[in-house]
Design a protein around this motif. Structure first.
Motif, PDB file in Angstrom:
ATOM      1  N   THR A  90       0.829  -1.200   0.000  1.00 38.91           N
ATOM      2  CA  THR A  90       0.000   0.000   0.000  1.00 38.91           C
ATOM      3  C   THR A  90       0.862   1.248   0.000  1.00 38.91           C
ATOM      4  O   THR A  90       1.746   1.411   0.847  1.00 38.91           O
ATOM      5  CB  THR A  90      -0.923   0.014   1.223  1.00 38.91           C
ATOM      6  N   ALA A  91       0.636   2.125  -0.977  1.00 43.35           N
ATOM      7  CA  ALA A  91       1.441   3.339  -1.127  1.00 43.35           C
ATOM      8  C   ALA A  91       0.915   4.130  -2.318  1.00 43.35           C
ATOM      9  O   ALA A  91       0.098   3.628  -3.093  1.00 43.35           O
ATOM     10  CB  ALA A  91       2.913   3.002  -1.347  1.00 43.35           C
ATOM     11  N   VAL A  92       1.428   5.334  -2.447  1.00 47.37           N
ATOM     12  CA  VAL A  92       1.270   6.074  -3.700  1.00 47.37           C
ATOM     13  C   VAL A  92       2.435   5.664  -4.599  1.00 47.37           C
ATOM     14  O   VAL A  92       3.594   5.711  -4.177  1.00 47.37           O
ATOM     15  CB  VAL A  92       1.276   7.594  -3.466  1.00 47.37           C
ATOM     16  N   TYR A  93       2.107   5.267  -5.808  1.00 46.04           N
ATOM     17  CA  TYR A  93       3.120   4.810  -6.762  1.00 46.04           C
ATOM     18  C   TYR A  93       3.381   5.912  -7.789  1.00 46.04           C
ATOM     19  O   TYR A  93       2.436   6.456  -8.375  1.00 46.04           O
ATOM     20  CB  TYR A  93       2.657   3.532  -7.445  1.00 46.04           C
ATOM     21  N   TYR A  94       4.658   6.195  -7.986  1.00 44.11           N
ATOM     22  CA  TYR A  94       5.087   7.240  -8.906  1.00 44.11           C
ATOM     23  C   TYR A  94       5.925   6.634 -10.025  1.00 44.11           C
ATOM     24  O   TYR A  94       6.759   5.762  -9.769  1.00 44.11           O
ATOM     25  CB  TYR A  94       5.950   8.271  -8.193  1.00 44.11           C
ATOM     26  N   CYS A  95       5.746   7.132 -11.232  1.00 41.98           N
ATOM     27  CA  CYS A  95       6.691   6.784 -12.285  1.00 41.98           C
ATOM     28  C   CYS A  95       7.647   7.956 -12.482  1.00 41.98           C
ATOM     29  O   CYS A  95       7.319   9.111 -12.172  1.00 41.98           O
ATOM     30  CB  CYS A  95       5.989   6.416 -13.588  1.00 41.98           C
ATOM     31  N   ALA A  96       8.831   7.634 -12.968  1.00 44.49           N
ATOM     32  CA  ALA A  96       9.881   8.623 -13.118  1.00 44.49           C
ATOM     33  C   ALA A  96      10.744   8.297 -14.326  1.00 44.49           C
ATOM     34  O   ALA A  96      10.866   7.131 -14.712  1.00 44.49           O
ATOM     35  CB  ALA A  96      10.746   8.674 -11.860  1.00 44.49           C
ATOM     36  N   ALA A  97      11.340   9.337 -14.893  1.00 45.35           N
ATOM     37  CA  ALA A  97      12.193   9.188 -16.069  1.00 45.35           C
ATOM     38  C   ALA A  97      13.559   9.775 -15.787  1.00 45.35           C
ATOM     39  O   ALA A  97      13.679  10.855 -15.182  1.00 45.35           O
ATOM     40  CB  ALA A  97      11.563   9.873 -17.274  1.00 45.35           C
ATOM     41  N   SER A  98      14.582   9.060 -16.250  1.00 43.94           N
ATOM     42  CA  SER A  98      15.960   9.497 -16.060  1.00 43.94           C
ATOM     43  C   SER A  98      16.681   9.527 -17.394  1.00 43.94           C
ATOM     44  O   SER A  98      16.536   8.617 -18.201  1.00 43.94           O
ATOM     45  CB  SER A  98      16.683   8.547 -15.103  1.00 43.94           C
ATOM     46  N   GLY A  99      17.499  10.551 -17.565  1.00 39.92           N
ATOM     47  CA  GLY A  99      18.297  10.643 -18.774  1.00 39.92           C
ATOM     48  C   GLY A  99      19.674  10.028 -18.621  1.00 39.92           C
ATOM     49  O   GLY A  99      20.495  10.100 -19.540  1.00 39.92           O
ATOM     50  N   THR A 100      19.906   9.391 -17.469  1.00 43.00           N
ATOM     51  CA  THR A 100      21.246   8.842 -17.222  1.00 43.00           C
ATOM     52  C   THR A 100      21.196   7.319 -17.134  1.00 43.00           C
ATOM     53  O   THR A 100      20.838   6.658 -18.094  1.00 43.00           O
ATOM     54  CB  THR A 100      21.850   9.458 -15.958  1.00 43.00           C
ATOM     55  N   ILE A 101      21.546   6.763 -15.993  1.00 44.80           N
ATOM     56  CA  ILE A 101      21.694   5.311 -15.882  1.00 44.80           C
ATOM     57  C   ILE A 101      20.536   4.707 -15.110  1.00 44.80           C
ATOM     58  O   ILE A 101      19.809   5.395 -14.387  1.00 44.80           O
ATOM     59  CB  ILE A 101      23.020   4.942 -15.185  1.00 44.80           C
ATOM     60  N   LEU A 102      20.406   3.381 -15.228  1.00 42.49           N
ATOM     61  CA  LEU A 102      19.398   2.657 -14.459  1.00 42.49           C
ATOM     62  C   LEU A 102      19.903   2.515 -13.035  1.00 42.49           C
ATOM     63  O   LEU A 102      20.924   1.877 -12.779  1.00 42.49           O
ATOM     64  CB  LEU A 102      19.162   1.278 -15.078  1.00 42.49           C
ATOM     65  N   THR A 103      19.184   3.126 -12.122  1.00 43.10           N
ATOM     66  CA  THR A 103      19.610   3.157 -10.737  1.00 43.10           C
ATOM     67  C   THR A 103      18.386   3.232  -9.843  1.00 43.10           C
ATOM     68  O   THR A 103      17.314   3.649 -10.276  1.00 43.10           O
ATOM     69  CB  THR A 103      20.516   4.379 -10.484  1.00 43.10           C
ATOM     70  N   ARG A 104      18.554   2.882  -8.584  1.00 39.97           N
ATOM     71  CA  ARG A 104      17.453   2.980  -7.636  1.00 39.97           C
ATOM     72  C   ARG A 104      17.424   4.332  -6.927  1.00 39.97           C
ATOM     73  O   ARG A 104      16.538   4.598  -6.129  1.00 39.97           O
ATOM     74  CB  ARG A 104      17.546   1.864  -6.602  1.00 39.97           C
ATOM     75  N   ALA A 105      18.401   5.175  -7.214  1.00 43.46           N
ATOM     76  CA  ALA A 105      18.502   6.474  -6.541  1.00 43.46           C
ATOM     77  C   ALA A 105      17.535   7.475  -7.151  1.00 43.46           C
ATOM     78  O   ALA A 105      17.645   7.823  -8.329  1.00 43.46           O
ATOM     79  CB  ALA A 105      19.920   6.998  -6.623  1.00 43.46           C
ATOM     80  N   ALA A 106      16.619   7.970  -6.336  1.00 41.87           N
ATOM     81  CA  ALA A 106      15.590   8.885  -6.834  1.00 41.87           C
ATOM     82  C   ALA A 106      16.185  10.171  -7.395  1.00 41.87           C
ATOM     83  O   ALA A 106      15.631  10.753  -8.336  1.00 41.87           O
ATOM     84  CB  ALA A 106      14.607   9.204  -5.716  1.00 41.87           C
ATOM     85  N   TYR A 107      17.325  10.599  -6.861  1.00 43.91           N
ATOM     86  CA  TYR A 107      17.890  11.862  -7.324  1.00 43.91           C
ATOM     87  C   TYR A 107      18.383  11.791  -8.769  1.00 43.91           C
ATOM     88  O   TYR A 107      18.643  12.808  -9.406  1.00 43.91           O
ATOM     89  CB  TYR A 107      19.017  12.344  -6.403  1.00 43.91           C
ATOM     90  N   ASN A 108      18.518  10.589  -9.306  1.00 40.82           N
ATOM     91  CA  ASN A 108      18.935  10.443 -10.698  1.00 40.82           C
ATOM     92  C   ASN A 108      17.781  10.595 -11.682  1.00 40.82           C
ATOM     93  O   ASN A 108      18.008  10.624 -12.890  1.00 40.82           O
ATOM     94  CB  ASN A 108      19.590   9.082 -10.926  1.00 40.82           C
ATOM     95  N   TYR A 109      16.577  10.672 -11.178  1.00 38.86           N
ATOM     96  CA  TYR A 109      15.408  10.768 -12.042  1.00 38.86           C
ATOM     97  C   TYR A 109      14.979  12.227 -12.152  1.00 38.86           C
ATOM     98  O   TYR A 109      14.808  12.912 -11.146  1.00 38.86           O
ATOM     99  CB  TYR A 109      14.283   9.884 -11.506  1.00 38.86           C
ATOM    100  N   ASP A 110      14.800  12.662 -13.391  1.00 38.51           N
ATOM    101  CA  ASP A 110      14.587  14.080 -13.657  1.00 38.51           C
ATOM    102  C   ASP A 110      13.114  14.471 -13.717  1.00 38.51           C
ATOM    103  O   ASP A 110      12.772  15.634 -13.468  1.00 38.51           O
ATOM    104  CB  ASP A 110      15.239  14.439 -15.001  1.00 38.51           C
ATOM    105  N   TYR A 111      12.264  13.532 -14.102  1.00 37.67           N
ATOM    106  CA  TYR A 111      10.850  13.840 -14.312  1.00 37.67           C
ATOM    107  C   TYR A 111      10.004  12.847 -13.529  1.00 37.67           C
ATOM    108  O   TYR A 111      10.314  11.651 -13.483  1.00 37.67           O
ATOM    109  CB  TYR A 111      10.512  13.764 -15.806  1.00 37.67           C
ATOM    110  N   TRP A 112       8.910  13.374 -12.965  1.00 37.10           N
ATOM    111  CA  TRP A 112       8.047  12.565 -12.101  1.00 37.10           C
ATOM    112  C   TRP A 112       6.583  12.783 -12.446  1.00 37.10           C
ATOM    113  O   TRP A 112       6.175  13.896 -12.821  1.00 37.10           O
ATOM    114  CB  TRP A 112       8.268  12.950 -10.634  1.00 37.10           C
ATOM    115  N   GLY A 113       5.803  11.715 -12.299  1.00 35.89           N
ATOM    116  CA  GLY A 113       4.361  11.857 -12.402  1.00 35.89           C
ATOM    117  C   GLY A 113       3.759  12.290 -11.076  1.00 35.89           C
ATOM    118  O   GLY A 113       4.477  12.473 -10.095  1.00 35.89           O
ATOM    119  N   GLN A 114       2.444  12.426 -11.064  1.00 39.46           N
ATOM    120  CA  GLN A 114       1.741  12.886  -9.874  1.00 39.46           C
ATOM    121  C   GLN A 114       1.428  11.758  -8.899  1.00 39.46           C
ATOM    122  O   GLN A 114       1.082  12.024  -7.747  1.00 39.46           O
ATOM    123  CB  GLN A 114       0.445  13.590 -10.279  1.00 39.46           C
TER     124      GLN A 114
END
Length: 122
Positions: A90-114
């Motif tokens: 149970t949670a709010v699920y967000y999708c995100a897009a990164s222009g760099t590498i596949l990583t679990r670090a949220a700071y690497n993702y540049d764009y986020w959904g609501q």
């Protein structure tokens, strides 16, 4: 600038399945690494799954074997198939897009959904 819109969340019972979708616009979807994150009340936003440009995948240990991430570049859409859902999912699920590498670090993702709410009852 990429815009991301999630859909598919809802209220289900433990053991049920849901499929989340993330539709992207205003960008070249195939150029981005994509990820799913989730945030439960009072907790930090956590990585759930990621998919690279060539569809390599990476999962949080607790969802391996239950969740499957995929992408359809022709439709500019990413998916998260969630099976055998548990109350702890149970949670709010967000999708995100990164222009760099596949990583679990949220700071690497540049764009986020609501975000889309997933609630699993016991």
């Amino acid at each position: 600038q990429v815009q991301l819109v999630e859909s598919g969340g809802g209220l289900v019972q433990a053991g049920d399945s849901l499929r989340l979708s993330c539709a992207a616009s205003r960008g070249t979807f195939s150029n981005f690494v994509m990820g799913w994150f989730r945030q439960a009340p009072g907790k930090e936003r956590d990585f759930v799954a990621g998919i690279g440009r060539s569809s390599s995948t990476y999962y949080l240990d607790s969802v391996k074997g239950r969740f499957t991430i995929s992408r359809d570049n022709a439709k500019n859409t990413m998916y998260l198939q969630m099976n055998s859902l548990k109350p702890e999912d149970t949670a709010v699920y967000y999708c995100a897009a990164s222009g760099t590498i596949l990583t679990r670090a949220a700071y690497n993702y540049d764009y986020w959904g609501q975000g889309t709410q997933v609630t699993v009852s016991s």
